[in-house]
Scaffold this motif. Sequence first.
Motif, short mmCIF file in Angstrom:
data_model
loop_
_atom_site.label_atom_id
_atom_site.label_comp_id
_atom_site.label_asym_id
_atom_site.label_seq_id
_atom_site.Cartn_x
_atom_site.Cartn_y
_atom_site.Cartn_z
N UNK A 40 0.85 -1.24 -0.11
CA UNK A 40 -0.05 0.11 0.01
C UNK A 40 0.85 1.34 -0.14
N UNK A 41 0.56 2.36 -0.61
CA UNK A 41 1.29 3.37 -0.70
C UNK A 41 0.48 4.57 -1.20
N UNK A 42 1.08 5.93 -0.83
CA UNK A 42 0.52 6.94 -1.03
C UNK A 42 1.20 7.92 -2.34
N UNK A 43 0.81 8.08 -3.21
CA UNK A 43 1.20 8.91 -4.37
C UNK A 43 2.04 10.00 -3.99
N UNK A 44 2.83 10.28 -4.61
CA UNK A 44 3.74 11.57 -4.32
C UNK A 44 3.55 12.54 -5.48
N UNK A 45 3.21 12.13 -6.86
CA UNK A 45 3.19 12.77 -7.91
C UNK A 45 1.88 12.15 -8.79
N UNK A 46 1.74 13.04 -9.92
CA UNK A 46 0.71 12.53 -10.84
C UNK A 46 0.92 11.28 -11.47
N UNK A 47 2.18 10.97 -11.69
CA UNK A 47 2.17 9.73 -12.47
C UNK A 47 1.82 8.40 -11.83
N UNK A 48 1.30 7.37 -12.57
CA UNK A 48 0.69 6.20 -12.19
C UNK A 48 1.95 5.02 -12.64
N UNK A 49 2.20 3.99 -11.66
CA UNK A 49 2.77 3.06 -11.76
C UNK A 49 2.09 2.28 -13.18
N UNK A 50 3.04 1.59 -13.90
CA UNK A 50 2.33 0.85 -15.06
C UNK A 50 2.69 -0.65 -14.91
N UNK A 51 1.73 -1.42 -15.14
CA UNK A 51 1.80 -3.07 -15.29
C UNK A 51 2.95 -3.36 -15.98
N UNK A 52 3.89 -4.09 -15.51
CA UNK A 52 5.07 -4.58 -16.31
C UNK A 52 6.39 -3.70 -15.85
N UNK A 53 6.35 -2.59 -15.11
CA UNK A 53 7.40 -1.86 -14.96
C UNK A 53 8.12 -2.37 -13.59
N UNK A 54 9.48 -1.79 -13.63
CA UNK A 54 10.24 -2.49 -12.17
C UNK A 54 10.00 -1.10 -11.80
N UNK A 55 9.67 -1.44 -10.10
CA UNK A 55 9.78 -0.25 -9.14
C UNK A 55 10.80 -0.82 -8.22
N UNK A 56 11.25 0.65 -7.59
CA UNK A 56 12.64 0.40 -6.42
C UNK A 56 12.18 1.18 -5.41
N UNK A 57 12.43 0.66 -4.48
CA UNK A 57 12.29 1.45 -2.95
C UNK A 57 13.77 1.83 -2.80
N UNK A 58 13.74 3.19 -2.77
CA UNK A 58 14.96 3.90 -2.80
C UNK A 58 16.05 3.65 -1.75
N UNK A 59 15.47 3.53 -0.42
CA UNK A 59 16.53 3.30 0.54
C UNK A 59 16.72 2.01 0.89
N UNK A 61 16.71 -0.57 -1.43
CA UNK A 61 17.01 -1.04 -2.90
C UNK A 61 16.01 -2.18 -3.02
N UNK A 62 14.90 -2.62 -2.25
CA UNK A 62 13.92 -3.61 -2.59
C UNK A 62 13.50 -3.27 -4.15
N UNK A 63 13.38 -4.26 -5.00
CA UNK A 63 12.94 -4.05 -6.27
C UNK A 63 11.78 -5.05 -6.70
N UNK A 64 10.97 -4.80 -7.68
CA UNK A 64 10.17 -5.94 -7.96
C UNK A 64 9.36 -5.26 -9.49
N UNK A 65 8.59 -6.15 -9.89
CA UNK A 65 7.98 -5.76 -11.27
C UNK A 65 6.27 -5.74 -10.61
N UNK A 66 5.66 -4.50 -11.29
CA UNK A 66 4.23 -4.43 -10.89
C UNK A 66 3.60 -5.34 -11.86
N UNK A 67 2.71 -6.22 -10.93
CA UNK A 67 1.93 -7.37 -11.82
C UNK A 67 0.55 -6.99 -11.85
N UNK A 68 -0.19 -6.43 -10.79
CA UNK A 68 -1.51 -5.95 -10.80
C UNK A 68 -1.90 -5.03 -9.98
N UNK A 69 -3.00 -4.19 -10.11
CA UNK A 69 -3.41 -3.09 -9.08
C UNK A 69 -4.67 -4.00 -8.53
N UNK A 70 -4.56 -4.70 -7.47
CA UNK A 70 -5.71 -5.38 -6.83
C UNK A 70 -6.77 -4.43 -6.74
#
Length: 85
Positions: A40-59, A61-70
């Motif tokens: 769960x998260x709170x958006x910081x900007x107007x951009x939306x995560x995309x299915x299939x893109x890599x996301x990175x937790x900055x501090x 460095x946990x990373x994963x691929x967006x699979x779905x938006x439940x």
Amino acid sequence: LQLTSLNSNILNALQGETIVGKNSGASAIFVATNGSDEVSFVSQNENAFEIGEEVIFEETQVAGIVQTFPPGDRDIRNNFEFSIF
């Protein structure tokens, strides 16, 4: 947000750290996890995560691929207090 192909246990992520989408430029504050693959998260900007893109937790460095938006995601901003440094 449901993630797949995590490079580390999602429990290593720190509540309050920033999550960034590599392609979309989406930025969000991580607030909670189900302990396996959903965050769960709170958006910081107007951009939306995309299915299939890599996301990175900055501090952490946990990373994963967006699979779905439940379904049933809700606005949880009022459940938390954030301080920006």
